[in-house]
Scaffold this motif. Structure first.
Motif, mmCIF file in Angstrom:
data_model
loop_
_atom_site.group_PDB
_atom_site.id
_atom_site.type_symbol
_atom_site.label_atom_id
_atom_site.label_comp_id
_atom_site.label_asym_id
_atom_site.label_seq_id
_atom_site.Cartn_x
_atom_site.Cartn_y
_atom_site.Cartn_z
ATOM 1 N N ARG A 37 -4.564 25.224 -69.703
ATOM 2 C CA ARG A 37 -3.500 24.269 -69.374
ATOM 3 C C ARG A 37 -3.525 23.060 -70.296
ATOM 4 O O ARG A 37 -2.482 22.573 -70.734
ATOM 5 C CB ARG A 37 -3.654 23.838 -67.915
ATOM 6 C CG ARG A 37 -2.532 22.982 -67.389
ATOM 7 C CD ARG A 37 -2.671 22.758 -65.893
ATOM 8 N NE ARG A 37 -3.878 22.049 -65.548
ATOM 9 C CZ ARG A 37 -3.953 20.726 -65.385
ATOM 10 N NH1 ARG A 37 -2.884 19.988 -65.514
ATOM 11 N NH2 ARG A 37 -5.092 20.158 -65.069
ATOM 12 N N THR B 48 11.772 20.452 -62.176
ATOM 13 C CA THR B 48 10.544 19.817 -62.658
ATOM 14 C C THR B 48 10.833 18.946 -63.873
ATOM 15 O O THR B 48 10.395 17.797 -63.945
ATOM 16 C CB THR B 48 9.484 20.885 -63.016
ATOM 17 O OG1 THR B 48 9.175 21.621 -61.829
ATOM 18 C CG2 THR B 48 8.230 20.261 -63.572
ATOM 19 N N ASP C 160 1.907 18.660 -64.103
ATOM 20 C CA ASP C 160 2.305 18.613 -62.696
ATOM 21 C C ASP C 160 1.768 19.797 -61.892
ATOM 22 O O ASP C 160 2.049 19.895 -60.698
ATOM 23 C CB ASP C 160 3.831 18.592 -62.578
ATOM 24 C CG ASP C 160 4.445 17.305 -63.096
ATOM 25 O OD1 ASP C 160 3.692 16.392 -63.482
ATOM 26 O OD2 ASP C 160 5.682 17.217 -63.115
ATOM 27 N N PHE C 161 1.027 20.697 -62.533
ATOM 28 C CA PHE C 161 0.553 21.908 -61.870
ATOM 29 C C PHE C 161 -0.941 22.106 -62.095
ATOM 30 O O PHE C 161 -1.493 21.655 -63.096
ATOM 31 C CB PHE C 161 1.310 23.138 -62.410
ATOM 32 C CG PHE C 161 2.769 23.123 -62.080
ATOM 33 C CD1 PHE C 161 3.240 23.729 -60.921
ATOM 34 C CD2 PHE C 161 3.683 22.492 -62.916
ATOM 35 C CE1 PHE C 161 4.592 23.703 -60.606
ATOM 36 C CE2 PHE C 161 5.033 22.465 -62.607
ATOM 37 C CZ PHE C 161 5.479 23.068 -61.449
ATOM 38 N N SER C 162 -1.573 22.821 -61.174
ATOM 39 C CA SER C 162 -2.984 23.173 -61.328
ATOM 40 C C SER C 162 -3.113 24.294 -62.357
ATOM 41 O O SER C 162 -2.124 24.918 -62.747
ATOM 42 C CB SER C 162 -3.549 23.643 -59.989
ATOM 43 O OG SER C 162 -2.946 24.877 -59.615
ATOM 44 N N GLY D 191 -1.754 27.336 -60.822
ATOM 45 C CA GLY D 191 -0.295 27.299 -60.746
ATOM 46 C C GLY D 191 0.347 27.714 -62.052
ATOM 47 O O GLY D 191 1.320 28.471 -62.062
ATOM 48 N N VAL D 192 -0.198 27.216 -63.162
ATOM 49 C CA VAL D 192 0.336 27.574 -64.482
ATOM 50 C C VAL D 192 0.126 29.064 -64.735
ATOM 51 O O VAL D 192 1.028 29.761 -65.213
ATOM 52 C CB VAL D 192 -0.308 26.723 -65.598
ATOM 53 C CG1 VAL D 192 0.128 27.207 -66.974
ATOM 54 C CG2 VAL D 192 0.036 25.252 -65.404
#
Length: 128
Positions: A28, A93, A43-45, A48-49
Motif C-alpha cells: 500500500r 472516495t 483511506d484504506f487498510s 482493504g486495498v
C-alpha cells in the motif's frame, strides 16, 4: 453493437486485470508513493486495498471468461454491474478527498462498465 461491446469489454478486462493485480501484489505504501492518483489508498487498510484489487481481478475474469467458455454468460453483465458499483465507490472516495480531476476518470469507467452491462443484459445478450 456486439463488436463495440467486445472492444469495451476487452479494454475494461485488461485495465482491471492489470490494475487489480498491481493492488494485490504491491504494498500500500508503494501505491501511495507512486503519485497523486494512488493516494486514495491512505483511506484504506492493507487488507482493504488487497480486497479491492482481488475484486478487480475477479471482475476482469468475469467480463470475459463466461462468454468465451459459454458457461453462465449472465455473469458478464453482472461483473460489469459490479464494476459500476466499485467505480462509483471510487468516485465517492476521490470526491471526498477533493481529487475532482480523478473523479472524472472514475466516472468514465462507470459509463464504460454500464454500457457493457446494458448491452449484455439487453440488445446483445448472450443466448444459450
Amino acid at each position: 453493437m456486439n463488436l463495440a461491446l467486445w472492444i469495451v469489454t476487452g479494454l475494461l478486462a485488461a485495465a482491471y486485470l492489470l490494475g487489480g493485480a498491481y493492488k494485490v501484489i504491491t504494498p500500500r505504501e508503494k501505491i501511495a508513493g507512486a503519485g497523486s492518483s494512488g493516494r486514495w489508498v491512505e483511506d484504506f487498510s492493507d487488507g482493504g486495498v488487497k480486497a479491492i484489487g482481488a475484486l478487480e481481478v475477479l471482475a476482469a475474469v468475469g467480463l470475459v471468461l463466461p462468454a468465451v467458455l459459454g458457461v453462465a454468460p449472465v455473469l458478464v453483465p453482472l461483473a460489469a454491474l459490479g464494476l459500476v458499483l466499485l467505480m462509483l465507490g471510487a468516485a465517492v472516495t476521490r470526491f471526498r478527498r477533493h481529487e475532482t480531476g480523478l473523479v472524472v476518470v472514475d466516472l468514465v469507467y462507470v459509463l464504460l462498465a454500464a454500457f457493457v452491462a446494458w448491452g449484455r443484459f439487453g440488445p446483445e445478450a448472450f443466448t444459450g
